[in-house]
Design a protein around this motif. Structure first.
Motif, PDB file in Angstrom:
ATOM      1  N   LYS A 240      43.415  29.547  29.625  1.00  0.00           N
ATOM      2  CA  LYS A 240      41.979  29.839  29.561  1.00  0.00           C
ATOM      3  C   LYS A 240      41.157  28.563  29.760  1.00  0.00           C
ATOM      4  CE  LYS A 240      38.461  32.294  26.925  1.00  0.00           C
ATOM      5  NZ  LYS A 240      37.449  31.237  27.089  1.00  0.00           N
ATOM      6  N   CYS A 241      41.643  27.441  29.238  1.00  0.00           N
ATOM      7  CA  CYS A 241      40.946  26.171  29.454  1.00  0.00           C
ATOM      8  C   CYS A 241      40.896  25.825  30.942  1.00  0.00           C
ATOM      9  CB  CYS A 241      41.628  25.051  28.678  1.00  0.00           C
ATOM     10  SG  CYS A 241      41.282  25.051  26.916  1.00  0.00           S
ATOM     11  N   LEU A 242      42.029  26.034  31.636  1.00  0.00           N
ATOM     12  CA  LEU A 242      42.050  25.810  33.077  1.00  0.00           C
ATOM     13  C   LEU A 242      41.022  26.699  33.777  1.00  0.00           C
ATOM     14  CD1 LEU A 242      45.822  25.567  34.159  1.00  0.00           C
ATOM     15  CD2 LEU A 242      44.087  23.792  34.335  1.00  0.00           C
ATOM     16  N   LEU A 243      40.986  27.942  33.366  1.00  0.00           N
ATOM     17  CA  LEU A 243      40.062  28.896  33.969  1.00  0.00           C
ATOM     18  C   LEU A 243      38.610  28.501  33.710  1.00  0.00           C
ATOM     19  CD1 LEU A 243      39.515  31.568  35.424  1.00  0.00           C
ATOM     20  CD2 LEU A 243      39.861  32.746  33.243  1.00  0.00           C
ATOM     21  N   ASP A 244      38.310  28.090  32.482  1.00  0.00           N
ATOM     22  CA  ASP A 244      36.944  27.695  32.135  1.00  0.00           C
ATOM     23  C   ASP A 244      36.509  26.472  32.940  1.00  0.00           C
ATOM     24  OD1 ASP A 244      36.773  29.778  30.340  1.00  0.00           O
ATOM     25  OD2 ASP A 244      37.264  28.558  28.584  1.00  0.00           O
ATOM     26  N   GLN A 245      37.411  25.508  33.097  1.00  0.00           N
ATOM     27  CA  GLN A 245      37.092  24.323  33.899  1.00  0.00           C
ATOM     28  C   GLN A 245      36.863  24.708  35.360  1.00  0.00           C
ATOM     29  OE1 GLN A 245      40.352  21.612  33.263  1.00  0.00           O
ATOM     30  NE2 GLN A 245      39.963  21.449  31.061  1.00  0.00           N
ATOM     31  N   HIS A 246      37.673  25.644  35.836  1.00  0.00           N
ATOM     32  CA  HIS A 246      37.564  26.074  37.227  1.00  0.00           C
ATOM     33  C   HIS A 246      36.219  26.753  37.485  1.00  0.00           C
ATOM     34  CE1 HIS A 246      39.241  27.302  41.123  1.00  0.00           C
ATOM     35  NE2 HIS A 246      38.653  28.470  40.924  1.00  0.00           N
ATOM     36  N   ARG A 247      35.749  27.525  36.533  1.00  0.00           N
ATOM     37  CA  ARG A 247      34.487  28.235  36.703  1.00  0.00           C
ATOM     38  C   ARG A 247      33.312  27.282  36.931  1.00  0.00           C
ATOM     39  NH1 ARG A 247      34.382  33.698  34.509  1.00  0.00           N
ATOM     40  NH2 ARG A 247      36.099  34.106  33.070  1.00  0.00           N
ATOM     41  N   LEU A 248      33.402  26.074  36.357  1.00  0.00           N
ATOM     42  CA  LEU A 248      32.291  25.132  36.458  1.00  0.00           C
ATOM     43  C   LEU A 248      31.999  24.754  37.911  1.00  0.00           C
ATOM     44  CD1 LEU A 248      33.151  22.764  33.450  1.00  0.00           C
ATOM     45  CD2 LEU A 248      31.465  24.615  33.516  1.00  0.00           C
ATOM     46  N   GLY A 249      33.038  24.807  38.753  1.00  0.00           N
ATOM     47  CA  GLY A 249      32.856  24.469  40.157  1.00  0.00           C
ATOM     48  C   GLY A 249      32.786  25.675  41.065  1.00  0.00           C
ATOM     49  N   TYR A 250      32.544  26.836  40.495  1.00  0.00           N
ATOM     50  CA  TYR A 250      32.546  28.060  41.294  1.00  0.00           C
ATOM     51  C   TYR A 250      31.395  28.081  42.290  1.00  0.00           C
ATOM     52  CZ  TYR A 250      32.032  33.008  42.501  1.00  0.00           C
ATOM     53  OH  TYR A 250      31.888  34.183  43.188  1.00  0.00           O
ATOM     54  N   ASP A 251      31.722  28.432  43.519  1.00  0.00           N
ATOM     55  CA  ASP A 251      30.738  28.564  44.597  1.00  0.00           C
ATOM     56  C   ASP A 251      30.945  29.932  45.237  1.00  0.00           C
ATOM     57  OD1 ASP A 251      29.195  28.520  46.869  1.00  0.00           O
ATOM     58  OD2 ASP A 251      30.053  26.677  47.691  1.00  0.00           O
ATOM     59  N   PRO A 252      29.938  30.813  45.175  1.00  0.00           N
ATOM     60  CA  PRO A 252      30.101  32.161  45.758  1.00  0.00           C
ATOM     61  C   PRO A 252      30.460  32.146  47.229  1.00  0.00           C
ATOM     62  CG  PRO A 252      28.118  32.051  44.406  1.00  0.00           C
ATOM     63  CD  PRO A 252      28.615  30.650  44.542  1.00  0.00           C
ATOM     64  N   GLY A 253      30.188  31.018  47.911  1.00  0.00           N
ATOM     65  CA  GLY A 253      30.480  30.960  49.338  1.00  0.00           C
ATOM     66  C   GLY A 253      31.808  30.336  49.675  1.00  0.00           C
ATOM     67  N   ALA A 254      32.619  29.971  48.663  1.00  0.00           N
ATOM     68  CA  ALA A 254      33.911  29.324  48.906  1.00  0.00           C
ATOM     69  C   ALA A 254      34.996  30.034  48.115  1.00  0.00           C
ATOM     70  CB  ALA A 254      33.852  27.849  48.510  1.00  0.00           C
ATOM     71  N   THR A 255      36.205  29.966  48.610  1.00  0.00           N
ATOM     72  CA  THR A 255      37.355  30.572  47.919  1.00  0.00           C
ATOM     73  C   THR A 255      38.451  29.523  47.802  1.00  0.00           C
ATOM     74  OG1 THR A 255      36.816  32.744  48.839  1.00  0.00           O
ATOM     75  CG2 THR A 255      39.019  32.468  47.897  1.00  0.00           C
ATOM     76  N   ARG A 256      38.572  28.939  46.615  1.00  0.00           N
ATOM     77  CA  ARG A 256      39.585  27.903  46.395  1.00  0.00           C
ATOM     78  C   ARG A 256      40.951  28.496  46.074  1.00  0.00           C
ATOM     79  NH1 ARG A 256      36.289  25.176  41.676  1.00  0.00           N
ATOM     80  NH2 ARG A 256      35.798  27.405  41.446  1.00  0.00           N
ATOM     81  N   GLY A 257      40.960  29.708  45.568  1.00  0.00           N
ATOM     82  CA  GLY A 257      42.211  30.342  45.175  1.00  0.00           C
ATOM     83  C   GLY A 257      41.970  31.769  44.742  1.00  0.00           C
ATOM     84  N   LEU A 258      43.012  32.387  44.189  1.00  0.00           N
ATOM     85  CA  LEU A 258      42.932  33.792  43.789  1.00  0.00           C
ATOM     86  C   LEU A 258      41.862  34.017  42.729  1.00  0.00           C
ATOM     87  CD1 LEU A 258      43.976  36.698  43.788  1.00  0.00           C
ATOM     88  CD2 LEU A 258      45.844  35.976  42.293  1.00  0.00           C
ATOM     89  N   VAL A 259      41.656  33.053  41.845  1.00  0.00           N
ATOM     90  CA  VAL A 259      40.647  33.218  40.801  1.00  0.00           C
ATOM     91  C   VAL A 259      39.260  33.375  41.418  1.00  0.00           C
ATOM     92  CG1 VAL A 259      39.455  32.051  38.907  1.00  0.00           C
ATOM     93  CG2 VAL A 259      41.951  32.049  38.992  1.00  0.00           C
ATOM     94  N   ASP A 260      38.955  32.556  42.422  1.00  0.00           N
ATOM     95  CA  ASP A 260      37.657  32.690  43.076  1.00  0.00           C
ATOM     96  C   ASP A 260      37.524  34.054  43.755  1.00  0.00           C
ATOM     97  OD1 ASP A 260      36.769  30.253  42.279  1.00  0.00           O
ATOM     98  OD2 ASP A 260      37.041  29.245  44.196  1.00  0.00           O
ATOM     99  N   ALA A 261      38.588  34.509  44.389  1.00  0.00           N
ATOM    100  CA  ALA A 261      38.540  35.828  45.032  1.00  0.00           C
ATOM    101  C   ALA A 261      38.264  36.911  43.997  1.00  0.00           C
ATOM    102  CB  ALA A 261      39.860  36.097  45.758  1.00  0.00           C
ATOM    103  N   PHE A 262      38.864  36.778  42.824  1.00  0.00           N
ATOM    104  CA  PHE A 262      38.639  37.731  41.737  1.00  0.00           C
ATOM    105  C   PHE A 262      37.189  37.657  41.263  1.00  0.00           C
ATOM    106  CE2 PHE A 262      39.157  39.923  37.757  1.00  0.00           C
ATOM    107  CZ  PHE A 262      40.294  40.687  37.883  1.00  0.00           C
ATOM    108  N   LEU A 263      36.668  36.411  41.140  1.00  0.00           N
ATOM    109  CA  LEU A 263      35.281  36.236  40.695  1.00  0.00           C
ATOM    110  C   LEU A 263      34.298  36.806  41.717  1.00  0.00           C
ATOM    111  CD1 LEU A 263      35.471  32.608  39.249  1.00  0.00           C
ATOM    112  CD2 LEU A 263      35.086  34.717  37.951  1.00  0.00           C
TER     113      LEU A 263
END
Length: 489
Positions: free
Chosen positions: A244-267
């Motif tokens: 969950k810590c990894l996920l929370d850190q990842h969310r901080l850099g979330y960009d609706p126009g980019a897909t860094r991995g499966l988590v972004d696709a899910f978001l």
């Protein structure tokens, strides 16, 4: 007056009391043995069922019961009636042909940290199917070969830096595989010596080990208050919080126009509030699926590869044949790629034999009958737990001659080409089969081919190659061992 006399004196109607106790005991036993049309099976004790008879190798005990009761039999595992499937035909019939009726999921206390969310623990329903199909489609399109090869670069350099000194293969390959699934999920990797990364890898190893000691709580959930159960549950919560810590850190850099991995696709999907499927992509399911995929993508593949290296150490002739095939097809100026895979039948056959010979999941995760179902003439009531004994498939002499023998050529035809064997089902069958099958097959091929092409391995001087005898915990685990690596000339 003796203690027995005191006890009897306290109950003037002791014969009546004893009769009542006997009647209650017989009623419990009758209820436990009453099958209501279920397949026959071995008797057990009240409350605990057959658990005391399973020992440390329940898959082997169940193979013996199948010889007496048939390929489909019933047992009481603690408080649950469970139908056990033995052999390829029975498993295919129930999990694949009748999958729509037998792909439910009962509660598994070991995985309570997932809170019944995500496609592993969610019962078979529209939400579960939507999440699974979404993941399968993403993995089919993602460039997982590039992510795997980037991590293999780091692995090979890590081994070179050892300069021939011994290192623990189990933990090294765990770090590699964890980084690969981490890259697929989040789009980035972590250094092997990063304290947070080591803590994450250590956390799921510790949880797996502790949960093996408390696995009885899956069948006797009322014993969850015992210390070993509490310790196991706390260990899983530590792992869950790390992811969950990894996920929370990842969310901080979330960009609706980019897909860094499966988590972004899910978001992306969850942010489409007006989508017909948005209900299946809530935050709780995202967290549970990250934890599920990280654990499943790390532990299963690393365990298989650890078994694989043990077999290569034990059978140097197999290693030499792999060397020869790689030298002929790939050479030594580049690394093997997925494009080479169709031209490396012996490498593929060896990987298949590694998966078969000490199958890491001898007993399936429990399924559940969604509705009353007829199997082989028996009526399986709605809610009944169903479990497959995969060990019985891979050790079946009808499909594999001398099944305990490690022999990759069993997967090759007379012309040396890879042949399809229907009973080879290391990723299960049907609607609950492993969603990461394609990625895992690619990953194992690329890692093993690169390791064997680049190095020759041996155990340190004075240390023996362990016997290929595993221990059953969360998975069928190989013994720990160390290796030394020397670059090939």
């Amino acid at each position: 007056m003796t203690l027995l006399q005191i006890a009897v004196a306290a109950f003037p109607d002791t014969p009546v009391l004893l009769c009542a106790v006997v009647v209650i005991f017989l009623l419990i036993l009758w209820k436990q043995l009453k099958t209501n049309g279920l397949p026959p099976g071995p008797w057990g004790f009240p409350v605990v069922g057959v658990l005391p008879f399973l020992g440390t190798d329940p898959h082997l005990v169940m193979v013996g019961w199948a010889k007496k009761y048939g390929d489909i039999f019933s047992v009481r595992l603690g408080t649950k009636t469970t139908v056990v499937l033995t052999g390829y035909e029975a498993i295919r019939d129930v999990f694949q042909r009748k999958g729509a009726l037998t792909s439910g999921r009962p509660r598994i206390p070991t995985f309570d940290f997932l809170h019944g969310k995500g496609f592993l623990c969610t019962d078979y329903c529209t939400r579960q199917r939507t999440q699974r199909e979404f993941t399968l489609k993403y993995l089919a399109k993602a460039d997982t070969e590039k992510q795997t090869e980037d991590e293999i670069d780091a692995l090979l350099q890590y081994i070179r830096n050892k300069n021939g000194e011994p290192f623990d293969f189990n933990s090294t390959i765990s770090a590699t595989v964890s980084n690969i699934i981490g890259s697929i999920l989040f789009g980035g990797r972590q250094e092997y010596d990063d304290p947070d990364f080591k803590h994450l890898v250590d956390s799921y190893h510790a949880a797996s080990r502790l949960s093996a000691q408390a696995s009885f709580q899956n069948f006797l959930p009322f014993l969850s208050f015992l210390p070993q159960c509490k310790n196991g549950n706390e260990a899983w919560n530590v792992f869950a919080s790390q992811v969950k810590c990894l996920l929370d850190q990842h969310r901080l850099g979330y960009d609706p126009g980019a897909t860094r991995g499966l988590v972004d696709a899910f978001l992306h999907q969850s942010n489409q509030g007006d989508s017909d499927n948005s209900f299946a992509f809530n935050d709780e399911d995202l967290i549970a699926n990250c934890q599920t995929l990280y654990l499943g993508g790390s532990e299963t593949t690393s365990t298989t590869l650890t078994w694989g290296m043990l077999y290569l150490l034990s059978y140097p002739d197999v290693c030499e044949k792999i060397h020869a095939e790689l030298d002929e097809v790939v050479g030594n100026t580049r690394r093997p790629s997925l494009a080479d895979r169709p031209h490396l039948p012996y490498v593929n056959a060896t990987l298949m034999e590694i998966q078969r010979c000490n199958y890491i999941g001898p007993l399936s995760l429990p399924h559940k009958a969604i509705r009353d179902t007829t199997i082989n003439g028996y009526v399986i009531p709605e809610g009944t737990t169903i479990m497959a004994n995969f060990w019985s498939v891979f050790m079946d002499e009808k499909n594999w001659s001398n099944p305990r023998e490690f022999r990759p050529t069993r997967f090759l035809d007379e012309d040396g080409n890879l042949k399809k064997i229907e009973a080879f089902i290391p990723f299960s069958l049907g609607k609950r089969s492993c969603p990461g099958e394609t990625v895992a097959r690619q990953e194992m091929f690329l890692v093993i081919a690169a390791l064997v092409q680049t190095f020759t391995f041996h155990v340190p001087e004075g240390e023996a190659i362990p016997d290929p005898d595993g221990s059953l915990g969360l998975l069928y685990e190989p013994p720990r061992y160390r290796v030394c690596a020397r670059p090939r000339d």
